[in-house]
Design an enzyme around this catalytic site. Structure first.
Site, PDB file in Angstrom:
ATOM      1  N   GLY A 156       0.829  -1.200   0.000  1.00 27.49           N
ATOM      2  CA  GLY A 156       0.000   0.000   0.000  1.00 27.49           C
ATOM      3  C   GLY A 156       0.861   1.246   0.000  1.00 27.49           C
ATOM      4  N   ILE A 158       2.399   3.134   2.426  1.00 26.63           N
ATOM      5  CA  ILE A 158       3.673   3.196   3.161  1.00 26.63           C
ATOM      6  C   ILE A 158       4.691   2.241   2.534  1.00 26.63           C
ATOM      7  CG2 ILE A 158       4.774   2.835   5.417  1.00 26.63           C
ATOM      8  CD1 ILE A 158       2.029   3.744   6.649  1.00 26.63           C
ATOM      9  N   ARG A 178      -1.621  -9.375  -1.871  1.00 23.80           N
ATOM     10  CA  ARG A 178      -2.675 -10.251  -2.375  1.00 23.80           C
ATOM     11  C   ARG A 178      -2.987 -10.031  -3.859  1.00 23.80           C
ATOM     12  NH1 ARG A 178      -6.974  -9.108   2.324  1.00 23.80           N
ATOM     13  NH2 ARG A 178      -6.628  -6.990   1.556  1.00 23.80           N
ATOM     14  N   THR A 234       6.507  -1.636  11.603  1.00 22.64           N
ATOM     15  CA  THR A 234       5.944  -0.297  11.848  1.00 22.64           C
ATOM     16  C   THR A 234       4.455  -0.323  11.518  1.00 22.64           C
ATOM     17  OG1 THR A 234       6.532   0.402   9.602  1.00 22.64           O
ATOM     18  CG2 THR A 234       8.092   0.970  11.349  1.00 22.64           C
ATOM     19  N   ARG A 236       1.206  -2.744  12.952  1.00 27.54           N
ATOM     20  CA  ARG A 236       0.529  -2.842  14.245  1.00 27.54           C
ATOM     21  C   ARG A 236       1.139  -4.026  14.993  1.00 27.54           C
ATOM     22  NH1 ARG A 236      -0.866   1.632  13.758  1.00 27.54           N
ATOM     23  NH2 ARG A 236      -2.965   2.509  13.615  1.00 27.54           N
ATOM     24  N   GLU A 265       0.189  -1.812  24.161  1.00 29.90           N
ATOM     25  CA  GLU A 265       0.852  -0.502  24.258  1.00 29.90           C
ATOM     26  C   GLU A 265       0.216   0.300  25.382  1.00 29.90           C
ATOM     27  OE1 GLU A 265       0.859   1.384  20.415  1.00 29.90           O
ATOM     28  OE2 GLU A 265       1.944  -0.280  19.485  1.00 29.90           O
ATOM     29  N   HIS A 284       6.018   3.683  19.337  1.00 29.79           N
ATOM     30  CA  HIS A 284       4.975   3.964  18.333  1.00 29.79           C
ATOM     31  C   HIS A 284       5.070   5.405  17.806  1.00 29.79           C
ATOM     32  CE1 HIS A 284       0.724   2.613  16.919  1.00 29.79           C
ATOM     33  NE2 HIS A 284       1.309   3.397  16.025  1.00 29.79           N
TER      34      HIS A 284
END
Ligand code: NAP
Length: 326
Positions: A156, A158, A178, A234, A236, A265, A284
């Site tokens: 995607g 990033i 995918r 980076t 989740r 977190e 994060h």
């Protein structure tokens, strides 16, 4: 109408909200720390609109506390803190903030690769603690990014920004996603999941947290990776089974990891990750730049403003809830 903002956003955005919509009653969490669940539920009672942070769970319980809520605008691109089915059931619109944090997060991904491979943290620690006795041919040796194979999971926004940077570093890139990808640049190749795990020097995760990506990296997938490989996350925390990761790092099945996100977190005080020397841990901070946090707050507000102006919010997550006005 009342707008609740659950975190301390850039004051320039608060000023813009006040000047553009003086009719809005505004309630902003300006205390130190994260808003507690109790406080959040109490504030939801008379909220018509909300700008939430990724730390706030928007679920059935919250929606039951918020009978007037019409829209919730997440100041994050990830929206795993939203129960979309519950939002749909309650006819509450939801938005996120894509694009504006892409470059900052891609930069941090590269930083983590360098931190781990070049062992920057321990080199700096040694200097600070007066252990640096001078330049030595075998001092503080790490590995370079140049010539390494970077395995990118998900392709995607990033991921694409990371690929651009990786090519500039002279890396070879392999991608698992995918969809079938066409017209990939030189040195970039789409591969199977197994190939990615087995051929990467660095595996970098760029998928959202969904039921399909939960613990995508686990005992089985870690055992397929090279013992010299490192893992960068980076995305989740829960995309990685942290217990399995700790075991792989401890037993030398994986050489290192760079983590910006964690299953829980903030990282629990008893987490073994802190004890592992071959791991770099960041709190994060993928999108934590002044430029990006301003842009995220603006984008979250502009989604709300579009709604107030009767326009379709640009980043609608459940477009079917928007009445078709054509
Ligand atoms: P994006 O543009 O939506 O990209 C996500 C990619 O993941 C898409 O290519 C998607 O493919 C792929 N994907 C989804 N499920 C998959 C699966 N089961 N297997 C393989 N690929 C899958 O999102 P983005 O803007 O790049 O952001 C990615 C994530 O980064 C966010 O969701 C967020 O959790 C995280 N993030 C973290 C920080 C931080 O501070 N550390 C900052 C920003 C974002 P399809 O096209 O097939 O769906």
């Amino acid at each position: 109408m009342k707008l609740v903002i659950t975190g301390r956003v850039d004051p320039r955005v608060i000023q813009e909200i006040r000047s553009r919509r003086p009719d809005l009653s505004l309630k902003v969490w300006n205390e130190s720390g994260i808003i507690s669940r109790e406080q959040l539920l109490a504030w939801s009672k008379d909220a018509d609109l909300m700008i939430t942070m990724l730390t706030e769970r928007v679920d059935t319980e919250l929606l039951e506390h918020a009978p007037h809520l019409k829209m919730v605008s997440n100041m994050a691109v990830g929206f795993d803190n939203f129960d979309l089915a519950a939002l749909e059931k309650s006819h509450v619109l939801a938005t996120n903030t894509p694009d504006v944090l892409t470059e900052a997060t891609a930069e941090l991904t590269m930083a983590l690769m360098l931190l781990v491979l070049r062992r920057l943290r321990s080199a700096e620690d040694a200097l600070r603690q007066y252990h640096w006795t001078g330049w030595e041919p075998d001092g503080f040796l790490g590995f370079e990014l140049y010539g390494k194979t970077l395995g990118i999971v998900g392709f995607g926004r990033i991921a694409r920004a990371v690929v651009k940077r990786a090519l500039a570093f002279g890396m070879r890139v392999i991608i698992f996603t995918r969809r079938s990808l066409k017209d990939l640049p030189e040195n970039v190749q789409q591969v199977s999941w197994e190939q990615l795990l087995e051929s990467s020097d660095i595996v970098s995760l760029h998928v959202p947290l969904t039921p399909q990506t939960l613990h995508l990296i686990n005992h089985e997938t870690l055992s397929r990776m090279r013992p010299t490989a490192i893992l960068i996350n980076t995305s989740r925390g829960a995309v990685v089974d942290e217990k399995a990761l700790i075991a792989a790092l401890r037993t030398g099945k994986l050489a290192g990891a760079g983590l910006d996100v964690f299953e829980t977190e903030p990282l629990p005080s008893d987490s073994s990750l802190r004890e592992l020397p071959n791991v770099t841990l960041l709190p994060h901070i993928g999108s934590a730049t002044v430029e990006t946090r301003l842009a995220m707050a603006e984008r979250a507000w502009h989604n709300i403003l579009a709604y107030l102006n009767g326009q379709k919010p640009p980043d609608l997550l459940l477009p079917k809830l928007w009445p078709d006005k054509t």
